[in-house]
Scaffold this motif. Structure first.
Motif, PDB file in Angstrom:
ATOM      1  N   LYS A 115       1.846 -36.976  47.986  1.00  0.00           N
ATOM      2  CA  LYS A 115       0.316 -36.713  48.640  1.00  0.00           C
ATOM      3  C   LYS A 115      -0.815 -36.030  47.846  1.00  0.00           C
ATOM      4  N   LYS A 116      -0.513 -35.886  46.537  1.00  0.00           N
ATOM      5  CA  LYS A 116      -1.483 -35.353  45.696  1.00  0.00           C
ATOM      6  C   LYS A 116      -1.745 -36.003  44.401  1.00  0.00           C
ATOM      7  N   VAL A 117      -0.628 -37.026  44.010  1.00  0.00           N
ATOM      8  CA  VAL A 117      -1.109 -37.877  42.736  1.00  0.00           C
ATOM      9  C   VAL A 117      -0.747 -39.251  43.552  1.00  0.00           C
ATOM     10  N   TRP A 118      -1.707 -40.063  43.510  1.00  0.00           N
ATOM     11  CA  TRP A 118      -1.252 -41.351  44.333  1.00  0.00           C
ATOM     12  C   TRP A 118      -0.884 -42.382  43.257  1.00  0.00           C
ATOM     13  N   ILE A 119       0.455 -42.983  43.471  1.00  0.00           N
ATOM     14  CA  ILE A 119       0.821 -43.909  42.453  1.00  0.00           C
ATOM     15  C   ILE A 119       0.940 -45.249  43.040  1.00  0.00           C
ATOM     16  N   ASN A 120       0.596 -46.199  42.211  1.00  0.00           N
ATOM     17  CA  ASN A 120       0.388 -47.662  42.738  1.00  0.00           C
ATOM     18  C   ASN A 120       1.112 -48.458  41.812  1.00  0.00           C
ATOM     19  N   GLN A 121       1.138 -49.614  42.314  1.00  0.00           N
ATOM     20  CA  GLN A 121       2.003 -50.712  41.557  1.00  0.00           C
ATOM     21  C   GLN A 121       1.354 -51.085  40.254  1.00  0.00           C
ATOM     22  N   GLY A 122       2.193 -51.056  39.195  1.00  0.00           N
ATOM     23  CA  GLY A 122       1.640 -51.235  38.045  1.00  0.00           C
ATOM     24  C   GLY A 122       1.153 -50.046  37.151  1.00  0.00           C
ATOM     25  N   ASP A 123       1.392 -48.868  37.689  1.00  0.00           N
ATOM     26  CA  ASP A 123       1.204 -47.804  36.770  1.00  0.00           C
ATOM     27  C   ASP A 123       2.136 -47.197  35.965  1.00  0.00           C
ATOM     28  N   ILE A 124       1.843 -46.575  35.087  1.00  0.00           N
ATOM     29  CA  ILE A 124       2.903 -46.444  34.120  1.00  0.00           C
ATOM     30  C   ILE A 124       3.321 -44.757  34.286  1.00  0.00           C
ATOM     31  N   ILE A 125       4.477 -44.606  34.455  1.00  0.00           N
ATOM     32  CA  ILE A 125       4.957 -43.185  34.988  1.00  0.00           C
ATOM     33  C   ILE A 125       6.088 -42.706  33.912  1.00  0.00           C
ATOM     34  N   LEU A 126       6.438 -41.588  33.968  1.00  0.00           N
ATOM     35  CA  LEU A 126       7.773 -40.756  33.237  1.00  0.00           C
ATOM     36  C   LEU A 126       8.535 -40.536  34.325  1.00  0.00           C
ATOM     37  N   VAL A 127       9.511 -40.918  33.988  1.00  0.00           N
ATOM     38  CA  VAL A 127      10.763 -40.574  34.781  1.00  0.00           C
ATOM     39  C   VAL A 127      12.107 -39.611  34.274  1.00  0.00           C
ATOM     40  N   GLY A 128      12.408 -39.165  35.073  1.00  0.00           N
ATOM     41  CA  GLY A 128      13.406 -38.200  34.536  1.00  0.00           C
ATOM     42  C   GLY A 128      14.977 -38.870  34.838  1.00  0.00           C
ATOM     43  N   LEU A 129      15.620 -39.023  33.900  1.00  0.00           N
ATOM     44  CA  LEU A 129      16.918 -39.940  34.418  1.00  0.00           C
ATOM     45  C   LEU A 129      18.068 -38.737  34.766  1.00  0.00           C
ATOM     46  N   ARG A 130      19.063 -39.336  35.848  1.00  0.00           N
ATOM     47  CA  ARG A 130      19.745 -38.450  36.248  1.00  0.00           C
ATOM     48  C   ARG A 130      21.298 -38.747  35.411  1.00  0.00           C
ATOM     49  N   ASP A 131      22.016 -37.621  35.293  1.00  0.00           N
ATOM     50  CA  ASP A 131      23.460 -37.637  34.632  1.00  0.00           C
ATOM     51  C   ASP A 131      24.237 -38.477  35.264  1.00  0.00           C
TER      52      ASP A 131
END
Length: 145
Positions: free
Chosen positions: A67-83
């Motif tokens: 609700k603060k940063v709006w993410i849309n289709q096609g955006d480049i994001i940084l994800v944290g992987l789960r072990d």
């Protein structure tokens, strides 16, 4: 009746977005993190993203971004992987298009990554339908009533 001493409710706070114009430092990935491109928004704070290591993952938008940063289709994001779950990840950061172009120029993103704002995955529509319009092809005239 008591007087209202406050400045309003939660609707007053909604319009504030002070940090939009600030330039922030470019954040690179560390170990346990990966760059990804959003394929599909699923709702309920989740999305489907294609990581640039070739794996499609179900990602969860963390509470700081919701609700603060709006993410849309096609955006480049940084994800944290789960072990413990390789098919799931957590969204850490969304890059704006300028930052994504910088990442691509630094060689962090592959050359096949499309940074356009209007990227559509899945269904490919045919917009290039050839329609030939020929003037004067109709012999009949339509009379006004």
């Amino acid at each position: 009746m008591p007087k209202n001493k406050g400045k309003g409710g939660k609707n007053r706070r909604r319009g504030k977005n002070e940090n939009e114009t600030e330039k922030r430092e470019l954040v690179f990935k560390e170990d346990g993190q990966e760059y990804a491109q959003v394929i599909k928004m699923l709702g309920n704070g989740r999305l489907e993203a294609l990581c640039f290591d070739g794996i499609k993952r179900l990602c969860h938008i963390r509470g700081k971004l919701r609700k603060k940063v709006w993410i849309n289709q096609g955006d480049i994001i940084l994800v944290g992987l789960r072990d413990y779950q390789d098919a799931k990840a957590d969204v850490i950061l969304k890059y704006n298009p300028d930052e994504a172009r910088n990442l691509k120029s630094y060689g962090e993103l592959p050359e096949t990554a499309k940074i356009n704002d209007t990227v559509t995955f899945g269904e490919e529509e045919e917009d290039d339908v050839d329609i030939d319009f020929v003037e004067g092809s109709g012999d009949e005239e339509i009379d006004d009533i």
